[in-house]
Design a protein around this motif. Structure first.
Motif, PDB file in Angstrom:
ATOM      1  N   ALA A  96     -10.016   3.292   9.307  1.00 36.80           N
ATOM      2  CA  ALA A  96      -8.702   2.762   9.671  1.00 36.80           C
ATOM      3  C   ALA A  96      -8.296   1.606   8.766  1.00 36.80           C
ATOM      4  O   ALA A  96      -7.156   1.531   8.298  1.00 36.80           O
ATOM      5  CB  ALA A  96      -8.709   2.312  11.138  1.00 36.80           C
ATOM      6  N   VAL A  97      -9.227   0.690   8.497  1.00 38.88           N
ATOM      7  CA  VAL A  97      -8.932  -0.463   7.640  1.00 38.88           C
ATOM      8  C   VAL A  97      -8.537   0.003   6.242  1.00 38.88           C
ATOM      9  O   VAL A  97      -7.552  -0.456   5.658  1.00 38.88           O
ATOM     10  CB  VAL A  97     -10.149  -1.410   7.572  1.00 38.88           C
ATOM     11  CG1 VAL A  97      -9.958  -2.442   6.481  1.00 38.88           C
ATOM     12  CG2 VAL A  97     -10.355  -2.100   8.912  1.00 38.88           C
ATOM     13  N   HIS A  98      -9.315   0.928   5.681  1.00 40.62           N
ATOM     14  CA  HIS A  98      -9.003   1.437   4.344  1.00 40.62           C
ATOM     15  C   HIS A  98      -7.677   2.198   4.337  1.00 40.62           C
ATOM     16  O   HIS A  98      -6.927   2.156   3.352  1.00 40.62           O
ATOM     17  CB  HIS A  98     -10.134   2.335   3.848  1.00 40.62           C
ATOM     18  CG  HIS A  98     -11.329   1.585   3.369  1.00 40.62           C
ATOM     19  ND1 HIS A  98     -11.310   0.777   2.255  1.00 40.62           N
ATOM     20  CD2 HIS A  98     -12.600   1.511   3.868  1.00 40.62           C
ATOM     21  CE1 HIS A  98     -12.505   0.244   2.076  1.00 40.62           C
ATOM     22  NE2 HIS A  98     -13.302   0.659   3.045  1.00 40.62           N
ATOM     23  N   SER A  99      -7.388   2.892   5.419  1.00 39.50           N
ATOM     24  CA  SER A  99      -6.133   3.642   5.503  1.00 39.50           C
ATOM     25  C   SER A  99      -4.934   2.698   5.549  1.00 39.50           C
ATOM     26  O   SER A  99      -3.889   2.978   4.941  1.00 39.50           O
ATOM     27  CB  SER A  99      -6.138   4.544   6.747  1.00 39.50           C
ATOM     28  OG  SER A  99      -7.165   5.518   6.660  1.00 39.50           O
ATOM     29  N   ASP A 100      -5.059   1.588   6.269  1.00 42.82           N
ATOM     30  CA  ASP A 100      -3.981   0.586   6.283  1.00 42.82           C
ATOM     31  C   ASP A 100      -3.696   0.080   4.873  1.00 42.82           C
ATOM     32  O   ASP A 100      -2.527  -0.060   4.477  1.00 42.82           O
ATOM     33  CB  ASP A 100      -4.369  -0.594   7.188  1.00 42.82           C
ATOM     34  CG  ASP A 100      -4.248  -0.273   8.671  1.00 42.82           C
ATOM     35  OD1 ASP A 100      -3.299   0.440   9.042  1.00 42.82           O
ATOM     36  OD2 ASP A 100      -5.097  -0.739   9.450  1.00 42.82           O
ATOM     37  N   ALA A 101      -4.754  -0.191   4.130  1.00 46.03           N
ATOM     38  CA  ALA A 101      -4.580  -0.692   2.760  1.00 46.03           C
ATOM     39  C   ALA A 101      -3.916   0.371   1.882  1.00 46.03           C
ATOM     40  O   ALA A 101      -3.051   0.061   1.051  1.00 46.03           O
ATOM     41  CB  ALA A 101      -5.933  -1.095   2.172  1.00 46.03           C
TER      42      ALA A 101
END
Length: 268
Positions: A96-101
């Protein structure tokens, strides 16, 4: 890989925000309602995989784009390799964190292609910032929970900084303890026999040095202030810097194979 390439030669902030929301919706589906399917598609035995949000509101797990440079910014590479090395919720939160970025990168890439000025970039960011991030939705972190979020992040990353266990209690996997020296191995043998005084002086310092573990890449001796990783195939030890593995990356590797063993598998 077709992630719904650039559709904007001169898009407005509203157009790009609409694309952002559609891709965000697709990724949210992958991590929530379609999570079982997403989990199965992220097979660690496959090559480096990425999670793409598509402009039609769907998601796709696929290999990265072959063209260099790619048409769009690429998502985090190799999310499948960490799947079985972490708790499921932790792994999903990491994705999720990488997808937000990635979503931000794609939107502002479109903005740059469209020649956005300061006001247009600000308008786009304000619209995006009004929505909670994917990570916030996954973890239940709101704007009033920043302190708790930082505490969770700190606790989750403490594993790498902990002291390594003794060689006799070496856990399985890449984050095993540093390789034991010759003297440590003999100490353990004496302890197993119920003897005392392992590593007696008659052994001599030179033999202890000769029997110490060497890096399988550069051939240098083991140093206590350096990060090491062990290959689960050939059981040789390597400096992390020699095989380009950091402690943070090793956290997400369940079974590590050195470059030599990886090449052998590919040829087979």
């Amino acid at each position: 890989m077709d992630a719904g390439g650039s559709r904007y030669g001169s898009g407005s902030p509203e157009d790009i925000f609409k694309d952002f929301k559609a891709r965000r919706t697709g990724i949210l589906k992958a991590l929530t309602t379609d999570v079982e399917k997403f989990f199965q598609e992220c097979d660690p035995e496959k090559d480096n995989l990425c999670l793409y949000g598509r402009p039609d509101g769907n998601w796709q797990v696929d290999l990265p784009a072959e063209e260099v440079p790619p048409e769009l910014p690429e998502p985090a590479l190799g999310i499948n390799f960490a799947r079985d090395g972490m708790k499921r919720n932790d792994w999903l939160a990491l994705v999720a964190v990488h997808s937000d970025a990635w979503l931000l990168a794609v939107s502002f890439y479109f903005g740059a292609r469209s020649g956005f000025d300061k006001e247009s970039r600000k308008k786009l960011f304000i619209m995006i910032n009004e929505l909670p991030t994917i990570y916030e939705l996954m973890a239940g972190v709101g704007t009033d929970d920043k302190k708790n979020h930082k505490e969770r992040t700190s606790n989750g990353s403490s594993k790498v900084n902990r002291s390594a266990p003794k060689a006799g209690n070496t856990p399985k996997g890449p984050l095993r303890a540093p390789p034991p020296t010759h003297e440590e191995e003999e100490d353990e043998e004496h302890m197993d026999r119920g003897e005392a005084g392992g590593g007696e002086e008659e052994e001599g310092g030179e033999e202890g040095q000769a029997g110490s573990t060497l890096c399988g890449a550069c051939g240098d001796n083991y140093g206590t202030d350096e990060f090491w990783i062990c290959c689960d195939a050939c059981e040789r030890w390597f400096h992390g810097k020699c095989v380009r593995i950091t402690p943070a990356r090793a956290e997400h590797i369940k079974h590590y194979k050195c470059p030599g063993c990886s090449t052998k598998r590919a040829r087979a």
